[in-house]
Design a protein around this motif. Sequence first.
Motif, short mmCIF file in Angstrom:
data_model
loop_
_atom_site.label_atom_id
_atom_site.label_comp_id
_atom_site.label_asym_id
_atom_site.label_seq_id
_atom_site.Cartn_x
_atom_site.Cartn_y
_atom_site.Cartn_z
N GLU A 55 0.86 -1.18 0.00
CA GLU A 55 0.00 0.00 0.00
C GLU A 55 0.90 1.24 0.00
O GLU A 55 1.84 1.32 0.77
CB GLU A 55 -0.90 -0.01 1.25
N GLY A 56 0.64 2.17 -0.86
CA GLY A 56 1.45 3.37 -0.94
C GLY A 56 2.82 3.14 -1.56
O GLY A 56 3.73 3.94 -1.32
N SER A 57 2.96 2.10 -2.36
CA SER A 57 4.26 1.80 -2.97
C SER A 57 4.71 2.93 -3.89
O SER A 57 3.89 3.69 -4.42
CB SER A 57 4.19 0.49 -3.76
N PHE A 58 6.00 3.02 -4.09
CA PHE A 58 6.53 4.05 -4.97
C PHE A 58 6.01 3.87 -6.39
O PHE A 58 5.77 4.84 -7.11
CB PHE A 58 8.06 4.05 -4.96
N ASN A 59 5.83 2.64 -6.84
CA ASN A 59 5.36 2.41 -8.20
C ASN A 59 3.88 2.68 -8.34
O ASN A 59 3.43 3.12 -9.40
CB ASN A 59 5.79 1.03 -8.69
N GLY A 60 3.12 2.49 -7.29
CA GLY A 60 1.73 2.94 -7.30
C GLY A 60 1.67 4.45 -7.37
O GLY A 60 0.86 5.04 -8.10
N ARG A 61 2.56 5.10 -6.63
CA ARG A 61 2.63 6.55 -6.66
C ARG A 61 3.10 7.05 -8.03
O ARG A 61 2.66 8.10 -8.50
CB ARG A 61 3.56 7.05 -5.55
N LEU A 62 3.97 6.28 -8.69
CA LEU A 62 4.42 6.65 -10.03
C LEU A 62 3.26 6.60 -11.02
O LEU A 62 3.17 7.43 -11.93
CB LEU A 62 5.56 5.73 -10.48
N LEU A 63 2.33 5.66 -10.84
CA LEU A 63 1.13 5.64 -11.69
C LEU A 63 0.29 6.90 -11.46
O LEU A 63 -0.27 7.46 -12.40
CB LEU A 63 0.30 4.39 -11.44
N THR A 64 0.21 7.34 -10.20
CA THR A 64 -0.50 8.58 -9.91
C THR A 64 0.20 9.74 -10.61
O THR A 64 -0.46 10.60 -11.22
CB THR A 64 -0.58 8.84 -8.40
N ALA A 65 1.53 9.78 -10.55
CA ALA A 65 2.28 10.82 -11.24
C ALA A 65 2.00 10.79 -12.74
O ALA A 65 1.85 11.83 -13.37
CB ALA A 65 3.78 10.66 -10.97
N ALA A 66 1.90 9.59 -13.29
CA ALA A 66 1.59 9.45 -14.72
C ALA A 66 0.21 10.02 -15.04
O ALA A 66 0.02 10.62 -16.10
CB ALA A 66 1.67 7.98 -15.14
N SER A 67 -0.73 9.85 -14.14
CA SER A 67 -2.09 10.34 -14.39
C SER A 67 -2.13 11.86 -14.58
O SER A 67 -2.98 12.37 -15.29
CB SER A 67 -3.05 9.90 -13.28
N TYR A 68 -1.18 12.59 -13.97
CA TYR A 68 -1.11 14.04 -14.15
C TYR A 68 -0.56 14.43 -15.53
O TYR A 68 -0.74 15.55 -15.97
CB TYR A 68 -0.21 14.68 -13.08
N GLU A 69 0.13 13.50 -16.16
CA GLU A 69 0.81 13.80 -17.43
C GLU A 69 0.12 13.20 -18.65
O GLU A 69 0.66 13.23 -19.75
CB GLU A 69 2.27 13.29 -17.37
N LEU A 70 -1.07 12.64 -18.47
CA LEU A 70 -1.78 12.00 -19.57
C LEU A 70 -2.11 12.98 -20.69
O LEU A 70 -2.51 14.12 -20.42
CB LEU A 70 -3.08 11.38 -19.07
N PRO A 71 -1.98 12.53 -21.93
CA PRO A 71 -2.43 13.38 -23.04
C PRO A 71 -3.95 13.56 -22.97
O PRO A 71 -4.65 12.69 -22.41
CB PRO A 71 -2.06 12.58 -24.29
N ARG A 72 -4.42 14.65 -23.53
CA ARG A 72 -5.87 14.87 -23.57
C ARG A 72 -6.53 13.70 -24.29
O ARG A 72 -6.02 13.18 -25.27
CB ARG A 72 -6.15 16.17 -24.31
N GLY A 73 -7.66 13.26 -23.75
CA GLY A 73 -8.39 12.16 -24.36
C GLY A 73 -7.92 10.79 -23.92
O GLY A 73 -8.31 9.77 -24.49
N MET A 74 -7.09 10.73 -22.90
CA MET A 74 -6.59 9.45 -22.38
C MET A 74 -6.96 9.35 -20.91
O MET A 74 -6.82 10.32 -20.17
CB MET A 74 -5.09 9.35 -22.57
N GLU A 75 -7.46 8.19 -20.50
CA GLU A 75 -7.81 7.94 -19.10
C GLU A 75 -6.99 6.78 -18.57
O GLU A 75 -6.79 5.80 -19.27
CB GLU A 75 -9.28 7.52 -18.98
#
Length: 185
Positions: A14-34
């Motif tokens: 829980e709260g792993s760095f790689n889970g957090r990296l996915l959260t970081a990726a969610s901020y950088e998504l191109p428009r139209g991507m979920e």
Amino acid sequence: MSVRILGIAGSLREGSFNGRLLTAASYELPRGMELHRWGGLGLVPPFDEDAEDGPEPGGVAELRRAIAEAAGLLIATPEYNGSIPGQLKNALDWASRPYGEGVLNGKPVAVVGASNGVHGAAWAQEELRKVLKIAGAEVLDGTLPVGRVARQLDEDDRLLDHDLRRNMRAHLHGLRDHIRLRAYA
């Protein structure tokens, strides 16, 4: 039309760095991507060829359904003893079956990874790319190692380093473009 990708963190913590990296990726998504995260890695039982012909274990069915419904995958892997975590490899073994017809076959996948070490799970990312290719996935070129990850994320799990943010955006744009090209092929 929105492009839906599935994010899988290779750590059970829980709260792993790689889970957090996915959260970081969610901020950088191109428009139209979920990005939708799948957190059932711990529910997937050990792979057993004898169990393939029987009822599909619940965690396996959920994994296969989540992968099948996604246009592509973003997998964030830690590095354990120079390779990918056993539970992640196990889940990919289930998803690759039956050989040549598993839900990974032809699926576009981007690989990222984080560790507190200097190299950012670089070896694990290469191992993961190899496993995915053998399973039939369409693995994007390149990796995104995030070393010393504890220093790279703010309290909202945004990447602090401008170059890392730019590289994450480029990685995600590459995944989106690959998915779009595949849709028109």
